[in-house]
Write a protein that holds these residues in place. Sequence first.
Motif, PDB file in Angstrom:
ATOM      1  N   ARG A 180       0.343  51.215  44.295  1.00 23.23           N
ATOM      2  CA  ARG A 180      -0.648  52.273  44.459  1.00 23.23           C
ATOM      3  C   ARG A 180      -0.376  53.265  43.353  1.00 23.23           C
ATOM      4  N   VAL A 181      -1.366  54.043  42.981  1.00 23.37           N
ATOM      5  CA  VAL A 181      -1.152  55.043  41.937  1.00 23.37           C
ATOM      6  C   VAL A 181      -0.007  55.958  42.377  1.00 23.37           C
ATOM      7  N   THR A 185       6.481  53.017  37.287  1.00 25.70           N
ATOM      8  CA  THR A 185       5.514  53.606  38.202  1.00 25.70           C
ATOM      9  C   THR A 185       4.123  53.063  37.898  1.00 25.70           C
ATOM     10  N   TYR A 186       3.375  52.774  38.943  1.00 29.56           N
ATOM     11  CA  TYR A 186       1.984  52.343  38.776  1.00 29.56           C
ATOM     12  C   TYR A 186       1.133  53.568  38.453  1.00 29.56           C
ATOM     13  N   ILE A 187       0.352  53.471  37.369  1.00 29.43           N
ATOM     14  CA  ILE A 187      -0.480  54.599  36.964  1.00 29.43           C
ATOM     15  C   ILE A 187      -1.966  54.326  37.167  1.00 29.43           C
ATOM     16  N   GLU A 188      -2.312  53.058  37.362  1.00 32.81           N
ATOM     17  CA  GLU A 188      -3.704  52.710  37.677  1.00 32.81           C
ATOM     18  C   GLU A 188      -3.705  51.439  38.511  1.00 32.81           C
ATOM     19  N   VAL A 189      -4.410  51.491  39.624  1.00 34.53           N
ATOM     20  CA  VAL A 189      -4.561  50.330  40.504  1.00 34.53           C
ATOM     21  C   VAL A 189      -6.021  50.289  40.925  1.00 34.53           C
ATOM     22  N   THR A 190      -6.777  49.361  40.337  1.00 34.21           N
ATOM     23  CA  THR A 190      -8.200  49.222  40.630  1.00 34.21           C
ATOM     24  C   THR A 190      -8.485  47.772  41.003  1.00 34.21           C
ATOM     25  N   TRP A 218       1.025  50.077  34.572  1.00 29.90           N
ATOM     26  CA  TRP A 218       2.285  50.666  35.010  1.00 29.90           C
ATOM     27  C   TRP A 218       3.141  51.057  33.809  1.00 29.90           C
ATOM     28  N   THR A 264      -0.764  47.210  30.784  1.00 32.38           N
ATOM     29  CA  THR A 264      -2.058  47.191  31.462  1.00 32.38           C
ATOM     30  C   THR A 264      -2.526  45.748  31.551  1.00 32.38           C
TER      31      THR A 264
END
Length: 163
Positions: free
Chosen positions: A68-69, A90-95, A102, A114
Amino acid sequence: MVESSEPTGAKHSTSAERKSDLEVIVRRSFDAPARLVFEAWTRPELFRPWWVPKSSGLTLLSLDQDVRVGGAYRLVFDLGDSKTMTFFGTYIEVTPPSRLSWTNEESDDGAVTTVTFEEQDGQTHLTFSERYRTKEALDRNIGSTEGLPEQFAQLDALLSTLV
């Protein structure tokens, strides 16, 4: 251009290229819907069987994924002789099911990774990108994608059991 060696019998080829002084891009297609390919990257029970190239001789001791973000991941590998290697970030975008990004925080050279998943005609076209802060960091880590052809062949095998 980055060289990549494809495992024997791979259905799809993996292409890799140095896109710029800061970025390397790897592409591969899979015969599975984007939803399943995305899940194979984000569900530990699906990620664990394919992520470590079998030829590396490494064992994944532990895997934590909070996809998750703002969530974190941590992978610990057994190097033998009671030595371990840890990757984390760390995850920075989860779509779901189209994009995942991350940080790689285990060193000062850490890239932002990415992965995009684009579904078309029953296949998922995956693009894996690692973007470094400096040319020197990419130069030091350019080999980090060498295992991806084998990993992606292992992912292909896993996906064939899920489709």
